[in-house]
Design a protein around this motif. Structure first.
Motif, mmCIF file in Angstrom:
data_model
loop_
_atom_site.group_PDB
_atom_site.id
_atom_site.type_symbol
_atom_site.label_atom_id
_atom_site.label_comp_id
_atom_site.label_asym_id
_atom_site.label_seq_id
_atom_site.Cartn_x
_atom_site.Cartn_y
_atom_site.Cartn_z
ATOM 1 N N GLN A 113 -14.349 2.983 33.412
ATOM 2 C CA GLN A 113 -14.623 1.561 33.222
ATOM 3 C C GLN A 113 -13.891 0.976 32.017
ATOM 4 O O GLN A 113 -13.331 -0.126 32.088
ATOM 5 C CB GLN A 113 -16.137 1.351 33.056
ATOM 6 N N ILE A 114 -13.867 1.690 30.907
ATOM 7 C CA ILE A 114 -13.146 1.194 29.733
ATOM 8 C C ILE A 114 -11.657 1.106 30.041
ATOM 9 O O ILE A 114 -10.983 0.137 29.691
ATOM 10 C CB ILE A 114 -13.414 2.090 28.507
ATOM 11 N N GLY A 115 -11.144 2.131 30.709
ATOM 12 C CA GLY A 115 -9.726 2.133 31.067
ATOM 13 C C GLY A 115 -9.354 0.975 31.971
ATOM 14 O O GLY A 115 -8.281 0.372 31.822
ATOM 15 N N GLN A 116 -10.228 0.645 32.923
ATOM 16 C CA GLN A 116 -9.939 -0.483 33.815
ATOM 17 C C GLN A 116 -9.888 -1.799 33.051
ATOM 18 O O GLN A 116 -8.999 -2.623 33.278
ATOM 19 C CB GLN A 116 -11.011 -0.576 34.901
ATOM 20 N N GLN A 117 -10.835 -1.997 32.145
ATOM 21 C CA GLN A 117 -10.822 -3.232 31.367
ATOM 22 C C GLN A 117 -9.611 -3.281 30.439
ATOM 23 O O GLN A 117 -9.038 -4.343 30.200
ATOM 24 C CB GLN A 117 -12.127 -3.362 30.580
ATOM 25 N N ALA A 118 -9.203 -2.116 29.933
ATOM 26 C CA ALA A 118 -7.994 -2.071 29.107
ATOM 27 C C ALA A 118 -6.758 -2.416 29.930
ATOM 28 O O ALA A 118 -5.868 -3.138 29.471
ATOM 29 C CB ALA A 118 -7.852 -0.681 28.493
ATOM 30 N N ALA A 119 -6.693 -1.886 31.160
ATOM 31 C CA ALA A 119 -5.568 -2.197 32.037
ATOM 32 C C ALA A 119 -5.516 -3.686 32.352
ATOM 33 O O ALA A 119 -4.434 -4.303 32.367
ATOM 34 C CB ALA A 119 -5.671 -1.379 33.324
ATOM 35 N N LEU A 120 -6.674 -4.277 32.602
ATOM 36 C CA LEU A 120 -6.744 -5.709 32.874
ATOM 37 C C LEU A 120 -6.263 -6.508 31.662
ATOM 38 O O LEU A 120 -5.473 -7.459 31.804
ATOM 39 C CB LEU A 120 -8.187 -6.091 33.232
ATOM 40 N N TRP A 121 -6.685 -6.105 30.472
ATOM 41 C CA TRP A 121 -6.240 -6.776 29.255
ATOM 42 C C TRP A 121 -4.735 -6.646 29.103
ATOM 43 O O TRP A 121 -4.043 -7.612 28.742
ATOM 44 C CB TRP A 121 -6.965 -6.179 28.044
ATOM 45 N N GLY A 122 -4.211 -5.455 29.384
ATOM 46 C CA GLY A 122 -2.774 -5.246 29.282
ATOM 47 C C GLY A 122 -1.987 -6.129 30.236
ATOM 48 O O GLY A 122 -0.964 -6.716 29.863
ATOM 49 N N LEU A 123 -2.443 -6.240 31.475
ATOM 50 C CA LEU A 123 -1.772 -7.089 32.454
ATOM 51 C C LEU A 123 -1.724 -8.541 31.988
ATOM 52 O O LEU A 123 -0.740 -9.248 32.222
ATOM 53 C CB LEU A 123 -2.491 -7.006 33.799
ATOM 54 N N ARG A 124 -2.776 -8.973 31.328
ATOM 55 C CA ARG A 124 -2.870 -10.377 30.942
ATOM 56 C C ARG A 124 -2.159 -10.705 29.628
ATOM 57 O O ARG A 124 -1.771 -11.849 29.403
ATOM 58 C CB ARG A 124 -4.350 -10.771 30.826
ATOM 59 N N HIS A 125 -1.958 -9.695 28.757
ATOM 60 C CA HIS A 125 -1.490 -9.998 27.402
ATOM 61 C C HIS A 125 -0.250 -9.230 26.943
ATOM 62 O O HIS A 125 0.346 -9.630 25.923
ATOM 63 C CB HIS A 125 -2.612 -9.725 26.396
ATOM 64 N N LEU A 126 0.138 -8.178 27.649
ATOM 65 C CA LEU A 126 1.170 -7.292 27.102
ATOM 66 C C LEU A 126 2.512 -7.350 27.820
ATOM 67 O O LEU A 126 3.342 -6.457 27.632
ATOM 68 C CB LEU A 126 0.664 -5.834 27.110
ATOM 69 N N GLN A 127 2.765 -8.378 28.591
ATOM 70 C CA GLN A 127 4.035 -8.418 29.317
ATOM 71 C C GLN A 127 5.249 -8.496 28.386
ATOM 72 O O GLN A 127 6.256 -7.802 28.621
ATOM 73 C CB GLN A 127 4.038 -9.568 30.330
ATOM 74 N N PRO A 128 5.230 -9.284 27.320
ATOM 75 C CA PRO A 128 6.384 -9.269 26.395
ATOM 76 C C PRO A 128 6.571 -7.895 25.745
ATOM 77 O O PRO A 128 7.707 -7.425 25.594
ATOM 78 C CB PRO A 128 6.020 -10.341 25.361
ATOM 79 N N TRP A 129 5.477 -7.267 25.342
ATOM 80 C CA TRP A 129 5.564 -5.922 24.756
ATOM 81 C C TRP A 129 6.144 -4.934 25.763
ATOM 82 O O TRP A 129 7.002 -4.118 25.416
ATOM 83 C CB TRP A 129 4.173 -5.473 24.312
ATOM 84 N N LEU A 130 5.697 -5.008 27.017
ATOM 85 C CA LEU A 130 6.181 -4.103 28.050
ATOM 86 C C LEU A 130 7.671 -4.316 28.318
ATOM 87 O O LEU A 130 8.408 -3.351 28.555
ATOM 88 C CB LEU A 130 5.380 -4.300 29.340
ATOM 89 N N LYS A 131 8.119 -5.549 28.245
ATOM 90 C CA LYS A 131 9.549 -5.830 28.430
ATOM 91 C C LYS A 131 10.370 -5.135 27.352
ATOM 92 O O LYS A 131 11.437 -4.570 27.630
ATOM 93 C CB LYS A 131 9.792 -7.338 28.402
ATOM 94 N N ASN A 132 9.867 -5.140 26.114
ATOM 95 C CA ASN A 132 10.568 -4.444 25.029
ATOM 96 C C ASN A 132 10.552 -2.937 25.245
ATOM 97 O O ASN A 132 11.538 -2.243 24.942
ATOM 98 C CB ASN A 132 9.919 -4.787 23.686
ATOM 99 N N GLU A 133 9.444 -2.403 25.753
ATOM 100 C CA GLU A 133 9.363 -0.979 26.062
ATOM 101 C C GLU A 133 10.405 -0.599 27.105
ATOM 102 O O GLU A 133 11.065 0.437 27.000
ATOM 103 C CB GLU A 133 7.967 -0.632 26.585
ATOM 104 N N CYS A 134 10.555 -1.435 28.107
ATOM 105 C CA CYS A 134 11.554 -1.187 29.147
ATOM 106 C C CYS A 134 12.954 -1.175 28.554
ATOM 107 O O CYS A 134 13.765 -0.297 28.874
ATOM 108 C CB CYS A 134 11.440 -2.245 30.242
ATOM 109 N N SER A 135 13.246 -2.122 27.662
ATOM 110 C CA SER A 135 14.568 -2.174 27.033
ATOM 111 C C SER A 135 14.851 -0.897 26.248
ATOM 112 O O SER A 135 15.971 -0.371 26.278
ATOM 113 C CB SER A 135 14.659 -3.388 26.107
ATOM 114 N N GLU A 136 13.844 -0.394 25.555
ATOM 115 C CA GLU A 136 14.018 0.837 24.780
ATOM 116 C C GLU A 136 14.299 2.025 25.700
ATOM 117 O O GLU A 136 15.191 2.846 25.418
ATOM 118 C CB GLU A 136 12.768 1.103 23.941
ATOM 119 N N ILE A 137 13.569 2.123 26.803
ATOM 120 C CA ILE A 137 13.796 3.226 27.745
ATOM 121 C C ILE A 137 15.194 3.128 28.352
ATOM 122 O O ILE A 137 15.888 4.143 28.530
ATOM 123 C CB ILE A 137 12.721 3.223 28.847
ATOM 124 N N LEU A 138 15.636 1.921 28.664
ATOM 125 C CA LEU A 138 16.978 1.755 29.227
ATOM 126 C C LEU A 138 18.054 2.121 28.200
ATOM 127 O O LEU A 138 19.093 2.681 28.559
ATOM 128 C CB LEU A 138 17.169 0.320 29.712
#
Length: 407
Positions: free
Chosen positions: A279-304
């Motif tokens: 349950q905590i993980g699901q709410q964390a995933a939901l929070w991430g989907l709603r708030h972390l897209q710019p951060w995730l884009k930077n993560e993708c750039s680093e992996i590339l």
């Protein structure tokens, strides 16, 4: 490593398959002490070791302290809000129409795969997988007594769809692909995915696509256009994981997109296996989907950027016997130049060079000779400096390998 999984075997379900590869590789370290000037470089597992970003950890703390429901059982198929968020985001990302009723949350993407297979296939049925393949897929199929039809891939590690179709028989229940691929990082082209979908549809079997690494594609386009088909739930089963995108590995949150009919069957399996996702993980995933897209884009750039560094480093290796076969997402998959089988070579490399990686024997069948020539490097936890040190050691590896000679 592969064992016979014949339905007539007297082996138990777990005896029918091999030991978990990552755990097996870790056991190679048990009696080794690494010098200070050559600490271990661990490129064996494709899981980020860094925690989620601090802002997400703060959100998790808030959830744990103040959400009573985060500590209770929840719906078997997952939080309605998370299912709805995924359906909406995927509808946008894939230019399709996806209902929350077509989405379930699972305890990691592995469980999503297990649920899908359990609803589709019985002991004695078969599933087609291109190799090299993801070993946990094979382990579950073997434990279920499901025959694995290994499809050879070309020099780009992609399957020929015409050959795929010739492998289908009356007992075939699914074609399974992973894109970007684990272990090779290869991204399946849209036209190939579409062709495999049409083949599966015409034979009334499932196309299972594991897209755990879709957040680390080398382009901004949709990975495929299958969700644009109004009848996609009749054929497509899409799998996803939050472990890589938001570093929620320990929270075990994944997802499955499929027909409501299949989900009603999967619900029986999921209720029996875990009752509900974390349950905590699901709410964390939901929070991430709603708030972390710019951060995730930077993560993708680093992996590339790391992928580029890996490709450049392979091109500069002194020994011409090395060949990079595929790279992308968290992975590089290579052919080695040594006159030694990859499983024995991997054990020697960790002792001689302080590098823990996985051999090709973990990604192909026992009958496939290519398994002895290949190695997988998972670079999720190596920055460009770490990659430089990795290839420095690989470049002088022959000096430490005794009487080994090139193939």
């Amino acid at each position: 490593m592969q064992r016979n999984n014949s339905p007539t075997s007297n082996l138990s379900r777990t005896q029918a398959t091999f030991s978990p590869p990552v755990m097996e590789a870790r056991r190679w370290l048990e009696d080794i002490t690494f010098p200070n000037n050559q600490p271990l470089i661990n490129v064996s597992q494709a899981a980020p070791i860094d925690p989620p970003p601090r802002i997400l950890r703060e959100a998790i703390t808030e959830i744990a302290l103040n959400s009573r429901t985060a500590h209770h059982y929840g719906p078997v198929l997952g939080l309605p809000e998370l299912r709805e968020e995924l359906a909406n985001k995927w509808s946008t990302d894939y230019n399709g129409v996806i209902s929350s009723e077509n989405v379930a949350i699972t305890s990691g993407c592995n469980q999503a795969f297990c649920a899908a297979i359990t609803t589709l296939a019985n002991n004695g049925d078969n599933v087609i997988l291109p190799s090299p393949w993801y070993f946990n897929h094979i382990m579950w199929l073997q434990m279920q007594g499901i025959k694995i039809i290994e499809q050879e891939t070309n020099d780009k590690l992609l399957p020929n769809p015409d050959e795929t179709e010739t492998l289908i028989d009356d007992n075939t229940k699914a074609i399974v692909i992973t894109t970007p691929n684990n272990p090779a990082g290869v991204e399946y082209p849209k036209d190939l995915i579409s062709r495999l979908y049409e083949i599966a549809k015409s034979h009334e079997i499932a196309l299972i696509i594991d897209e755990t690494y879709r957040d680390f594609l080398s382009h901004n386009d949709a990975p495929h256009n299958l969700f644009e088909n109004a009848d996609w739930p009749d054929t497509l089963i899409h799998l996803y994981s939050f472990s890589k995108a938001y570093r929620l590995t320990g929270h075990r949150i994944g997802a499955i997109f499929c027909s409501t009919k299949l989900l009603s069957e999967a619900e029986k399996f999921l209720d029996t296996m875990s009752i509900c996702p974390n349950q905590i993980g699901q709410q964390a995933a939901l929070w991430g989907l709603r708030h972390l897209q710019p951060w995730l884009k930077n993560e993708c750039s680093e992996i590339l950027n790391r992928r580029v560094a890996i490709q450049s480093a392979f091109a500069e290796l002194d020994d011409p016997g090395w060949k990079l076969l595929g790279s992308g997402a968290y992975f590089a998959y290579a052919r080695h130049p040594f006159n030694l089988k990859s499983d024995e070579l991997a054990r020697r490399i960790v002792r001689k060079a302080g590098i823990l990686l996985l051999p090709g024997t973990m990604f192909r069948s026992e009958s496939n000779p290519q398994r002895f020539e290949e190695l997988r490097i998972a670079f999720a936890n190596l920055d460009c400096r770490g990659i430089s040190e990795l290839f420095k050691r690989l470049n002088i590896l022959r000096d430490h390998m005794g009487d080994l000679v090139a193939n």
